[in-house]
Enzyme design. Structure first.
Site, PDB file in Angstrom:
ATOM      1  N   GLY A   1      -0.894 -29.126  35.432  1.00 45.29           N
ATOM      2  CA  GLY A   1       0.548 -29.165  35.166  1.00 45.29           C
ATOM      3  C   GLY A   1       1.049 -27.901  34.496  1.00 45.29           C
ATOM      4  O   GLY A   1       1.965 -27.931  33.685  1.00 45.29           O
TER       5      GLY A   1
ATOM      6  N   GLY B   1       4.953 -26.384  34.225  1.00 45.40           N
ATOM      7  CA  GLY B   1       6.028 -27.148  33.578  1.00 45.40           C
ATOM      8  C   GLY B   1       6.392 -26.651  32.195  1.00 45.40           C
ATOM      9  O   GLY B   1       6.006 -25.549  31.778  1.00 45.40           O
ATOM     10  N   LEU B   2       7.127 -27.480  31.480  1.00 51.23           N
ATOM     11  CA  LEU B   2       7.599 -27.130  30.132  1.00 51.23           C
ATOM     12  C   LEU B   2       6.425 -26.808  29.210  1.00 51.23           C
ATOM     13  O   LEU B   2       6.367 -25.727  28.604  1.00 51.23           O
ATOM     14  CB  LEU B   2       8.386 -28.327  29.567  1.00 51.23           C
ATOM     15  CG  LEU B   2       8.675 -28.358  28.067  1.00 51.23           C
ATOM     16  CD1 LEU B   2       9.633 -27.263  27.670  1.00 51.23           C
ATOM     17  CD2 LEU B   2       9.220 -29.726  27.653  1.00 51.23           C
TER      18      LEU B   2
ATOM     19  N   GLY C   1       3.131 -26.609  30.077  1.00 53.48           N
ATOM     20  CA  GLY C   1       2.205 -25.677  30.717  1.00 53.48           C
ATOM     21  C   GLY C   1       2.646 -24.235  30.553  1.00 53.48           C
ATOM     22  O   GLY C   1       1.821 -23.345  30.302  1.00 53.48           O
TER      23      GLY C   1
ATOM     24  N   TYR D   1       6.343 -45.934  33.017  1.00 51.51           N
ATOM     25  CA  TYR D   1       5.690 -44.697  32.545  1.00 51.51           C
ATOM     26  C   TYR D   1       4.758 -45.011  31.375  1.00 51.51           C
ATOM     27  O   TYR D   1       3.624 -44.512  31.312  1.00 51.51           O
ATOM     28  CB  TYR D   1       6.793 -43.731  32.118  1.00 51.51           C
ATOM     29  CG  TYR D   1       6.374 -42.483  31.386  1.00 51.51           C
ATOM     30  CD1 TYR D   1       6.370 -42.427  29.994  1.00 51.51           C
ATOM     31  CD2 TYR D   1       6.027 -41.331  32.095  1.00 51.51           C
ATOM     32  CE1 TYR D   1       6.017 -41.264  29.324  1.00 51.51           C
ATOM     33  CE2 TYR D   1       5.677 -40.152  31.422  1.00 51.51           C
ATOM     34  CZ  TYR D   1       5.683 -40.136  30.036  1.00 51.51           C
ATOM     35  OH  TYR D   1       5.342 -38.980  29.356  1.00 51.51           O
TER      36      TYR D   1
ATOM     37  N   PRO E   1       2.375 -36.574  21.775  1.00 45.97           N
ATOM     38  CA  PRO E   1       3.516 -35.792  21.263  1.00 45.97           C
ATOM     39  C   PRO E   1       4.781 -36.623  21.193  1.00 45.97           C
ATOM     40  O   PRO E   1       4.920 -37.617  21.942  1.00 45.97           O
ATOM     41  CB  PRO E   1       3.690 -34.669  22.287  1.00 45.97           C
ATOM     42  CG  PRO E   1       2.727 -34.924  23.387  1.00 45.97           C
ATOM     43  CD  PRO E   1       2.146 -36.284  23.190  1.00 45.97           C
TER      44      PRO E   1
ATOM     45  N   ASN F   1       9.180 -36.149  21.450  1.00 51.42           N
ATOM     46  CA  ASN F   1       9.983 -35.460  22.463  1.00 51.42           C
ATOM     47  C   ASN F   1       9.787 -33.947  22.373  1.00 51.42           C
ATOM     48  O   ASN F   1       9.869 -33.375  21.310  1.00 51.42           O
ATOM     49  CB  ASN F   1      11.471 -35.786  22.271  1.00 51.42           C
ATOM     50  CG  ASN F   1      11.761 -37.236  22.594  1.00 51.42           C
ATOM     51  OD1 ASN F   1      11.061 -38.152  22.118  1.00 51.42           O
ATOM     52  ND2 ASN F   1      12.772 -37.468  23.415  1.00 51.42           N
TER      53      ASN F   1
ATOM     54  N   ARG G   1      15.561 -39.189  17.039  1.00 54.03           N
ATOM     55  CA  ARG G   1      14.407 -38.618  17.715  1.00 54.03           C
ATOM     56  C   ARG G   1      13.786 -37.527  16.869  1.00 54.03           C
ATOM     57  O   ARG G   1      14.479 -36.833  16.121  1.00 54.03           O
ATOM     58  CB  ARG G   1      14.814 -38.011  19.061  1.00 54.03           C
ATOM     59  CG  ARG G   1      15.341 -39.020  20.099  1.00 54.03           C
ATOM     60  CD  ARG G   1      14.249 -39.921  20.629  1.00 54.03           C
ATOM     61  NE  ARG G   1      14.733 -40.803  21.689  1.00 54.03           N
ATOM     62  CZ  ARG G   1      15.253 -42.009  21.494  1.00 54.03           C
ATOM     63  NH1 ARG G   1      15.399 -42.460  20.242  1.00 54.03           N
ATOM     64  NH2 ARG G   1      15.630 -42.756  22.511  1.00 54.03           N
TER      65      ARG G   1
ATOM     66  N   ASP H   1      21.506 -46.222  25.528  1.00 55.90           N
ATOM     67  CA  ASP H   1      20.975 -45.451  24.401  1.00 55.90           C
ATOM     68  C   ASP H   1      19.458 -45.335  24.456  1.00 55.90           C
ATOM     69  O   ASP H   1      18.855 -44.501  23.817  1.00 55.90           O
ATOM     70  CB  ASP H   1      21.347 -46.141  23.079  1.00 55.90           C
ATOM     71  CG  ASP H   1      22.676 -45.645  22.505  1.00 55.90           C
ATOM     72  OD1 ASP H   1      23.175 -46.277  21.566  1.00 55.90           O
ATOM     73  OD2 ASP H   1      23.191 -44.633  23.008  1.00 55.90           O
TER      74      ASP H   1
END
Ligand code: NAP
Ligand code: GFB
Length: 308
Positions: free
Chosen positions: A8, A11-12, A14, A133, A160, A162, A205, A264
């Site tokens: 991966g 991606g973000l 990676g 998920y 992790p 967010n 978050r 939400d």
């Protein structure tokens, strides 16, 4: 020199590994779906046999924000089960020394006490918005422990909170809140219309910048031993806070409106980083405004090419 296979890697997270990798003394192999479709066992096995990694950091997944998770549960379940099954099976078959898988704090039980810690993962059902998920990720955690118990492998899970940063998925519909709102605020300012934030803005978050996460994973890689480890910042922000941080980057704070007709999702998923602090004492996290600034800059500089 040990070889680390990063799945991966486009991606973000990676991309963050690609950026920090020169600072670490390993032979990094960055794979993407063009090297192997990890939902396909034969392609996965071929990749592992060619690379013969000592370590695997398994990032690849079908990923998305709240609304993608609500609208594409079959994809989130099937693709992630297939990818994770193939990666763990191949990691065992080519006898890697260590495999590090990635879960998420959103997969913990929805009804829980706070702060959430590593022992609570299976203490109840996840929030309905992303249960597909969440169960795919929980099965990967069970699968890691099964291999460790039956075959004495060293498979661990990093959990992790967010994540955000450059190379994120800035899709208005499928992205996570920060990249989606960056894209939305950019368009609102350009068109001089209201900056619409979905939901009440009340949910809380914890956000970790992608390069901070990658550095922490590398810094604890040798220490990880058949365990689960939450990797989270301490601060918690409301969605409203984050919307204002984003609008500030566009000098558009007076134009924010909250569209309460949208879901939400989980109200909060406050996670403890005490176990992490015992492994890495001088934890440092980038300030949220600076992190958002870098993600906004990446979006503006790569508007035509980035995922959106
Ligand atoms: P991302 O930006 O969507 O990257 C996912 C990567 O997975 C992409 O590089 C993609 O490669 C690859 N991939 C997807 N399907 C594949 C397949 N069939 N075969 C091979 N590669 C495939 O996701 P991310 O945000 O970096 O997430 C990395 C990990 O962190 C994931 O395990 C995710 O569940 C977890 N996580 C993310 C967050 C978050 O807020 N982003 C929070 C907690 C946990 P291609 O582009 O080549 O398909
Ligand atoms: O990052 P996000 O989509 O996922 O954040 P979760 C959702 C929160 O941001 C909700 C608000 O409170 C939304 O109402 N929000 C406001 C928006 N505007 C937007 C918008 O334009 N897009 C999005 N996406 N949200 C995810 C899980 O939960 O956490 C995933 O569903 C993943 O599986 C991720 O694990 C880390 O934090 O709610």
């Amino acid at each position: 020199m040990k070889t680390i296979l990063i799945t991966g890697s486009s991606g973000l997270v990676g991309s963050a590994f690609q950026k920090i990798s020169p600072g670490y003394n390993y032979n990094f192999i960055f794979s993407t779906s063009s090297d192997a479709d990890l939902t396909n066992y034969a392609e996965t096995k071929r990749l592992f046999e060619i690379v013969k990694p000592h370590y695997v950091i398994h990032l690849a997944a079908c990923v998305g924000g709240l609304y993608k998770n609500m609208n594409f549960k079959v994809d989130m379940l099937e693709k992630n089960l297939q990818i994770n099954l193939n990666v763990l099976k191949c990691a065992y078959e080519v006898k890697v020394d260590k495999c590090v898988c990635i879960l998420s704090t959103c997969i913990f039980p929805d009804k829980t006490t706070y702060p959430i810690d590593e022992t609570m993962l299976h203490d109840g059902p996840p929030h309905s918005s992303n249960d597909a998920y969440a169960y795919a990720k929980r099965i990967m955690e069970v699968h890691c422990r099964a291999y460790n118990e039956q075959y004495n492998t060293n498979f661990s899970c990093i959990i992790p909170t967010n994540i955000y940063g450059p190379h994120d998925n800035y899709s208005l519909e499928d992205g996570h809140v920060i990249p989606s709102l960056i894209h939305k605020c950019y368009l609102a300012k350009e068109q001089q219309i209201q900056f619409e934030v979905r939901g009440s803005g009340a949910p809380l978050r914890q956000f970790i910048f992608s390069e901070d996460l990658a550095k922490i994973i590398m810094d604890c890689l040798e220490l990880l031993n058949r365990e689960n480890l939450i990797v989270s910042t301490t601060e918690e922000y409301s969605i409203k806070d984050v919307a204002f941080h984003i609008a500030r980057e566009f000098e558009y704070e007076e134009h924010i409106v909250f569209k309460k007709q949208y879901a939400d999702g989980q109200f909060k998923k406050t996670a403890s980083n005490e176990k992490l602090k015992n492994k890495i004492q001088d934890l440092k996290f980038i300030d949220i405004q600076e992190g958002i600034h870098r993600s906004v800059d990446f979006f503006k500089d790569n508007f035509s090419l980035c995922r959106k």
